[in-house]
Design a protein around this motif. Sequence first.
Motif, PDB file in Angstrom:
ATOM      1  N   GLY B 201       2.170  11.950 -32.073  1.00 26.80           N
ATOM      2  CA  GLY B 201       2.138  11.073 -33.239  1.00 26.80           C
ATOM      3  C   GLY B 201       0.866  11.180 -34.057  1.00 26.80           C
ATOM      4  O   GLY B 201      -0.157  11.680 -33.595  1.00 26.80           O
ATOM      5  N   GLU B 202       0.953  10.684 -35.281  1.00 21.87           N
ATOM      6  CA  GLU B 202      -0.214  10.635 -36.172  1.00 21.87           C
ATOM      7  C   GLU B 202      -1.165   9.541 -35.715  1.00 21.87           C
ATOM      8  O   GLU B 202      -0.732   8.594 -35.066  1.00 21.87           O
ATOM      9  CB  GLU B 202       0.226  10.364 -37.621  1.00 21.87           C
ATOM     10  N   ARG B 203      -2.399   9.750 -36.074  1.00 22.78           N
ATOM     11  CA  ARG B 203      -2.964  10.696 -36.988  1.00 22.78           C
ATOM     12  C   ARG B 203      -3.324  11.967 -36.224  1.00 22.78           C
ATOM     13  O   ARG B 203      -4.096  11.937 -35.280  1.00 22.78           O
ATOM     14  CB  ARG B 203      -4.206  10.052 -37.626  1.00 22.78           C
ATOM     15  N   PHE B 204      -2.757  13.070 -36.700  1.00 21.37           N
ATOM     16  CA  PHE B 204      -3.026  14.395 -36.166  1.00 21.37           C
ATOM     17  C   PHE B 204      -4.247  14.903 -36.934  1.00 21.37           C
ATOM     18  O   PHE B 204      -4.197  15.045 -38.156  1.00 21.37           O
ATOM     19  CB  PHE B 204      -1.797  15.264 -36.433  1.00 21.37           C
ATOM     20  N   ASP B 205      -5.321  15.165 -36.209  1.00 24.54           N
ATOM     21  CA  ASP B 205      -6.579  15.488 -36.894  1.00 24.54           C
ATOM     22  C   ASP B 205      -6.693  16.977 -37.213  1.00 24.54           C
ATOM     23  O   ASP B 205      -7.408  17.737 -36.568  1.00 24.54           O
ATOM     24  CB  ASP B 205      -7.775  15.039 -36.045  1.00 24.54           C
TER      25      ASP B 205
END
Lengths: 309, 309, 309, 309
Positions: B201-205
Amino acid sequence: MKMLLFFFLSIFLMGAVMMACGGKSGNQQSKAPEESHSATHGETPQEVIRVTIFNEYIHERENEFVRKIYPQGIHGAIASYMKNEPGFIVRTATLDEPEHGLTEEVLNSTDVLMWWGHAAHDKVKDEIVDRIQKRVLDGMGLVVMHSGHYSKIFKRLMGTSCGLCWREAAERERLWVVNPYHPITQGIGPYIEIPNDEMYGERFDIPEPEELLFISWFEGGEVFRSGATWHRGKGKIFYFSPGHETYPIFHNMEVLKVLANGVRWAKFHGNDQTTGIGGCYQVKEPLEKLSEKDYKTGVLEHPEEFMQK
Amino acid sequence: MKMLLFFFLSIFLMGAVMMACGGKSGNQQSKAPEESHSATHGETPQEVIRVTIFNEYIHERENEFVRKIYPQGIHGAIASYMKNEPGFIVRTATLDEPEHGLTEEVLNSTDVLMWWGHAAHDKVKDEIVDRIQKRVLDGMGLVVMHSGHYSKIFKRLMGTSCGLCWREAAERERLWVVNPYHPITQGIGPYIEIPNDEMYGERFDIPEPEELLFISWFEGGEVFRSGATWHRGKGKIFYFSPGHETYPIFHNMEVLKVLANGVRWAKFHGNDQTTGIGGCYQVKEPLEKLSEKDYKTGVLEHPEEFMQK
Amino acid sequence: MKMLLFFFLSIFLMGAVMMACGGKSGNQQSKAPEESHSATHGETPQEVIRVTIFNEYIHERENEFVRKIYPQGIHGAIASYMKNEPGFIVRTATLDEPEHGLTEEVLNSTDVLMWWGHAAHDKVKDEIVDRIQKRVLDGMGLVVMHSGHYSKIFKRLMGTSCGLCWREAAERERLWVVNPYHPITQGIGPYIEIPNDEMYGERFDIPEPEELLFISWFEGGEVFRSGATWHRGKGKIFYFSPGHETYPIFHNMEVLKVLANGVRWAKFHGNDQTTGIGGCYQVKEPLEKLSEKDYKTGVLEHPEEFMQK
Amino acid sequence: MKMLLFFFLSIFLMGAVMMACGGKSGNQQSKAPEESHSATHGETPQEVIRVTIFNEYIHERENEFVRKIYPQGIHGAIASYMKNEPGFIVRTATLDEPEHGLTEEVLNSTDVLMWWGHAAHDKVKDEIVDRIQKRVLDGMGLVVMHSGHYSKIFKRLMGTSCGLCWREAAERERLWVVNPYHPITQGIGPYIEIPNDEMYGERFDIPEPEELLFISWFEGGEVFRSGATWHRGKGKIFYFSPGHETYPIFHNMEVLKVLANGVRWAKFHGNDQTTGIGGCYQVKEPLEKLSEKDYKTGVLEHPEEFMQK
């Protein structure tokens, strides 16, 4: 010959003025930011931006000609301008200081780091680079100048070689604004003209800029993407190419204005509560109720549907 | 219980078929690419793409459940599909091989490298990572799968932490195509549905993707940018998130199709003659005649114009 | 004087060669694509790309000098090159033809449309522009050349004024490749040099290119983003700036090569099954079971939670 | 020596001018639309932003249920929030007003225009759309809400169909922040949850966003790029999808906060002096001396070099 005399005289006077203004940069220890903050700038409260200017500070000490242009060092020249920007709290840091002047404490109290290096990129310690990268991902802005394109920290953040083509021939450079809506180009005309600069030419091996702000024209026939921005983690990065040590480019008021705009832009104003920055976070509880699963370790719902035949 | 039986039966049969097809992957030494090339695919000459599939190959050997899903290893499952793609010449490489199976020779004869790792990212040697990065900048494509998001090579090329949020709960995932014109999404419907996957899941950095191809919906309430592309130097990079070791996702024909599309896309077809990749190149002679300069070391043309006061 | 003679001789010979090659373009009616397809190019089956070249075809008929450079029209010059590209099926269309030669039938059987216009942008009928836009959104590629930047169709697709700065002074232009991994720059050196071109300068009012491929240097001191790509709907768009009617730029082999690369790139190879292109689609049945709602017309689940106080 | 004198004289004059035009900015009251300006917000002078909120204002008048949620209209609900934002000067405009309330005068004194429309997109006059587009290209910001995705002005600026998939089933929507460094996501948590919203799903036919800020998860199984930005000319555009007329979404404090952030972001702070916006500008005099040309009308420098053979 007269011109030469005149030039050194100007430099000398400039240096004197800068000293009078309190520009005691150089090899000094990084001080608490408050000391060098000019609180006198207007009665209206300004957003405070804590700027740290890093310079390897080698050419200015070893080369007389460079020293005459930058008697206080390149960092000193930049600092003397930035200190007059409303809200800016300015410190400097140089290679020879302990931890290059970039201790945890300094970085943690820095909103935007400016970077100039050239002769000693490899002397910057990897653990300091790690520390800077971590802070950038956590929201510290970074403004990289000129030969800083080849610094460890810039290459680390870009993921590319950051190579380019170059020629040192005091060429005329004209930096065209190609992005009219960006705060960094605010207050500048259609272009900035620099009478003498080192040529930096394409292909500049950077990831495609998120925003391309300036394209440079060079007298010798090359072009260069001379102002560009990227983001990494929560951090904002601005690269601006003018600024060789043998030219007084960091006394050029338009160049300095763009750099100050860059500092203001690079300060973090985003979301403090996002996750996924710097780690992998397990989210044990789903936000929605999951459907019934007969999938425990070793059990699939309907594997036959999507197996290779 | 019947389902479970059926499942293992399927896996077994699949494995048998794969062996019959020549899938002798696993810990084997990298062979000369030609050996495993199926030349029988059609009379029309195909573009040859030399693919090397790297897998750390740990879970499959240490965990019985995983081994039942991937008896030939994850690399073996992928290889068995890729070998049937016209023009593909497929090799595999695993962590335990000398130099992780990624010698200079192997990389120099690889057009596109696929990467799967999870438990042993830190075991990948830095000098091999350097070597891969260099090859990517020089034009080798890279397809990074699932937990490979946290590999040294991906983090190196992205410049970010590549962190994300995750949950292992066998959730339904639906990967929506948001980029209809990209060759990587060719031949796929409006979405791919995967019955059981690890939630990412986000937030994908990551740096903002140059092209966002897929966005995933998860049963538990999260979303994820599950397919995206970037360029670094001359190299093309595709990240695709489905594929946990405890689910038979690398037997899913749609996932494999996307990966094969990704390999074809990632092969370099660009400009071989650009400079500025990997170094700083001095260009001694300008392309245009320069104006007369009185600027030698120590002489500026008109410094007074742009000095700070 | 000798040079002038030589020039016209060259033009004449070129025209003769073009006629010999079957380049009967110009005002002719659009033919079925098959007619002009050179099937002789190699035994290996090529991907077929149906190209339609639009030219307003005014300058060449009204101005003797232009006519000498482009005796078959600009479209004729381009067509004579494209017809030799493997797999290309080439047609031309001009302003004076019924529906500008761009009937539904022609557009529906066109993979990539090339566009040149200058003096008569406003003569292109809005309904034809609507039709072209619709086809682009549906996957037809578009290659816009030079003064086509100010055409209705390009402005329509960009959403901007597409204005720029210009000067007609036969200047030297050097187009630098800044994107080394793109198929459109394939086979070109680090730059293309054009001895005489109209100057096109920044600020070019276009949306930030998705991919910037070329940056031009001009003798007179300007720069220009001379090659760039965008997507609209399923359609791919390539703009390439060289090509004024008073210079023989569409006889320049490097320019033509880039244009042919552009045509190949612009052909659609993406996802045919995505929805949301060209309309608003109601999806009556959810893919997942919705939670129980007490929200009928007039009933909110828990409105009090998020009302303004 | 004369030069030196001149130099110091310049400095002196410059200083004088700076003082003369210096510090009179800042605290003055903004006039014109002040009527609705809340001057009470804090003693610190705020940047003034003149906001105009357009709403077609149809559902609220024709449908009793909608009217109960938005008794002042959707524009009224938004205005009541925006009026409390420091520095905002707020006006509204609706379809039935003369020129839809968007006269030249109104637009010329608008920094940011907000747009909500649904049932009557086709009733908005083309000349008003032309006018708005012109102002956006000239620097007016635009915030487009929900069904405004299908408005003439948004489609005009995007160049695409702006179609999407939709379902009206009061579904739970969760808007995930995917861009943590953007001022528009400031002050929001990792996501915004909306208990009931119309589903908007991919594929959303927009040009690839320059910055993707939010991705929505929907209960029924879809995803959507729900917050995104673009630039056109000097204008900044923010699209934000939540907000159906049958749900009280424009009373949701988080949605309103994002919209206010969007307004602040969309205000122009860029370069006022760039050219090439809205027209084609002839630059008669080159900035650099051109080489000698024997290229007059009818004369080429060396055409033979680049002719097709």
